[in-house]
Design a protein around this motif. Structure first.
Motif, PDB file in Angstrom:
ATOM      1  N   GLU A 268      48.651  33.919  31.088  1.00 38.44           N
ATOM      2  CA  GLU A 268      49.893  34.070  30.328  1.00 38.44           C
ATOM      3  C   GLU A 268      49.929  35.400  29.592  1.00 38.44           C
ATOM      4  N   LYS A 269      48.772  35.874  29.130  1.00 45.11           N
ATOM      5  CA  LYS A 269      48.696  37.144  28.399  1.00 45.11           C
ATOM      6  C   LYS A 269      48.639  38.344  29.339  1.00 45.11           C
ATOM      7  N   GLY A 270      48.551  38.093  30.651  1.00 41.69           N
ATOM      8  CA  GLY A 270      48.484  39.178  31.612  1.00 41.69           C
ATOM      9  C   GLY A 270      47.106  39.799  31.742  1.00 41.69           C
ATOM     10  N   LYS A 271      46.088  39.141  31.237  1.00 44.70           N
ATOM     11  CA  LYS A 271      44.730  39.676  31.300  1.00 44.70           C
ATOM     12  C   LYS A 271      43.961  39.190  32.536  1.00 44.70           C
ATOM     13  N   PHE A 272      44.512  38.179  33.228  1.00 47.13           N
ATOM     14  CA  PHE A 272      43.858  37.663  34.430  1.00 47.13           C
ATOM     15  C   PHE A 272      44.923  37.411  35.479  1.00 47.13           C
ATOM     16  N   ARG A 273      44.674  37.881  36.686  1.00 44.40           N
ATOM     17  CA  ARG A 273      45.663  37.759  37.758  1.00 44.40           C
ATOM     18  C   ARG A 273      45.976  36.298  38.070  1.00 44.40           C
ATOM     19  N   GLU A 274      47.262  36.004  38.151  1.00 47.01           N
ATOM     20  CA  GLU A 274      47.672  34.625  38.412  1.00 47.01           C
ATOM     21  C   GLU A 274      47.253  34.194  39.812  1.00 47.01           C
ATOM     22  N   ASP A 275      47.390  35.112  40.821  1.00 46.08           N
ATOM     23  CA  ASP A 275      47.038  34.735  42.186  1.00 46.08           C
ATOM     24  C   ASP A 275      45.534  34.490  42.326  1.00 46.08           C
TER      25      ASP A 275
END
Length: 521
Positions: A360-367
């Motif tokens: 959610e914070k953009g620190k870990f790739r969702e895919d």
């Protein structure tokens, strides 16, 4: 062959040794001609060396060059426990005295073990003040396939060279016999032995043998591990540091169809990104300064097996993209190379981070998160399963007792104190606490007084109702009974006195005479 100069022996002394060796050779020859099983041959030959020639604790180590190890295959001892403990001992080729003999193919005769810094004493069997003889077991072509070793029962003398030559003769006989026996095998016995080894590995790394716990949350973990182990699905293990995530990964691998293939581990937080790429994917010669030769990465090393990526949440977004491609396509390029390498690897990852929040914070790739999160197993913190602490403490106490070489015990009051602690460091903190307490215990009994709780959570906030204690139990001594009453009374002396049918003055006197340290509330 290493040996020291010594006075020339008398003819009678050498003749007596030759006579004994001749008789021993006759017995060995009969053994070689009658026995068919390798285990029986080795055991009986080592027994002859022990009983007839005073060559004690004889052992045969068998080499496995493919995996770069030398493993104890047989050892002579009067203790079955010693034999079982030593048969799994391994040396890397070139490591210690035995590993060096296997690597270089030379016999070694030590006049006194203590003078040889390479002697590892890994078996803890040999007298370091006595001699030691070890010789290579070679094929007719001169290839070393094992090592024969033993310890003479007398101090080094002028006959060390004669004893060494005799052991070289025995080693040659053993090499010939092993080759003959192997040549007549039809492969079925080897398969049976391999299957038996796999069963032993699964038993050793069984779920309950690796992670202790019978609370509902741990039974759920065991059930999830059992279900996922038989498939090749990617697993994400979640939990705080010190909860045993690596043990869970080992249990998954060794109870899976890949158990006979490698389990390769890597802590992603331990390396910077530049080194992490080389460590995982490997590199070609000349790819960077210091890359003097081609090197396979962890993915290639784990081909056909399992790769455990610990602290997966610590890798950078740039490296996450590179890792995602390997997980999706099953192929990679080594650093500095352009040749595509295909790998068949099962991924088990672990993290103490909340990856959903990181996404959610953009620190870990969702895919990448969804690629890893095929099957998630959450290992509960120790404070969430305090009912497991008594069993877990006993398990860890047995481990520490083996390390310290003595018997250890823990009192009920000490267990209750452990159950009332927050354990922010989880099982790792509990093990450290018990080891520290064992060191402080002179007689091996861990009481409440020697338990030193450190770290966060030292306020010992109650986490769950403590088990009821029968204060009338005849098995409890006075000190344990008073401590139990104080614990139930929240360490209020007047309440504890009423539980024990005492006056406040009586319990205060007991606390003083029994040397009980009152807790601050």
């Amino acid at each position: 062959m290493n040996s020291s100069l010594a006075p020339r022996p008398t003819t009678a002394t050498r003749q007596q040794l030759y006579d004994s060796q001749l008789q021993a050779l006759a017995r060995i020859a009969r053994t070689l001609s009658r026995e068919q099983q390798i285990e029986d041959i080795l055991a009986k030959v080592l027994a002859v060396l022990h009983e007839q020639l005073g060559l004690l604790h004889g052992l045969v180590s068998i080499g496995d060059p493919e995996n770069g190890i030398l493993q104890v295959g047989a050892i002579h001892s009067d203790s079955e426990a010693v034999i079982r403990a030593c048969e799994g001992v391994r040396y890397r080729i070139g490591e210690g005295v035995l590993g060096n003999i296997f690597k270089h193919g030379n016999s070694v005769a030590l006049g006194r073990i203590a003078t040889e810094p390479r002697f590892l004493d890994r078996l803890a069997l040999y007298d370091l003040e006595m001699p030691f003889i070890a010789v290579p077991i070679k094929t007719h072509e001169g290839h070393t396939i094992g090592v024969l070793a033993a310890q003479p029962d007398s101090h080094a003398d002028e006959l060390m060279a004669d004893r060494t030559r005799f052991m070289e003769i025995v080693a040659n006989l053993l090499a010939q016999t092993v080759r003959l026996v192997v040549n007549i095998e039809d492969g079925r016995e080897a398969k049976d032995e391999r299957d038996e080894l796999r069963r032993e590995v699964r038993a050793k790394y069984g779920f309950e043998n690796m992670v202790v716990g019978h609370t509902a949350s741990m039974r759920q973990v065991f059930d999830q591990v059992r279900r996922v182990a038989k498939w090749d699905s990617t697993v994400l293990i979640l939990g705080e540091s010190g909860t045993g995530k690596e043990l869970i990964a080992s249990a998954i691998h060794y109870n899976s169809p890949r158990a006979h293939r490698p389990l390769v581990r890597l802590n992603c937080a331990a390396l910077p990104e530049t080194l992490l790429e080389s460590e995982l994917f490997g590199h070609e010669k000349g790819a960077f300064t210091g890359a003097v030769k081609q090197r396979k990465g962890r993915f290639e090393q784990a081909d056909g097996g399992t790769l455990f990526l610990d602290e997966i949440g610590e890798i950078s977004p740039m490296f996450q993209a590179k890792l995602l491609r390997v997980l999706q396509e099953g192929e990679l390029e080594r650093v500095g190379g352009n040749q595509t390498v295909r790998v068949n690897v099962r991924i088990v990852a672990a993290t103490n981070r909340d990856l959903e929040s990181e996404v959610e914070k953009g620190k870990f790739r969702e895919d990448l998160y969804y690629r890893l999160n095929v099957m998630a197993i959450r290992v509960p913190a120790l404070r969430e399963r305090s009912a497991d602490i008594p069993e877990l403490a006993e398990f860890l106490m047995d481990k520490i007792a083996r390390q310290q070489g003595r018997k250890l015990s823990i009192t009920d009051s000490a267990i209750r104190l452990l159950m009332n602690h927050r354990w922010s460091g989880n099982v790792r903190e509990l093990e450290n606490c018990l080891e520290r307490s064992a060191i402080m215990s002179e007689d091996g009994s861990i009481t409440r007084d020697v338990v030193s709780l450190t770290g966060q959570g030292n306020d010992s906030v109650p986490l769950a109702p403590l088990p009821e204690v029968d204060l009338a139990d005849a098995a409890m001594d006075d000190r344990e009974r008073v401590i139990a009453a104080l614990e139930q009374a929240g360490w209020v002396q007047a309440k504890a006195a009423r539980l024990l049918g005492m006056t406040p003055r009586q319990i205060a006197y007991r606390i003083q005479t029994l040397n009980i340290h009152m807790r601050k509330i």
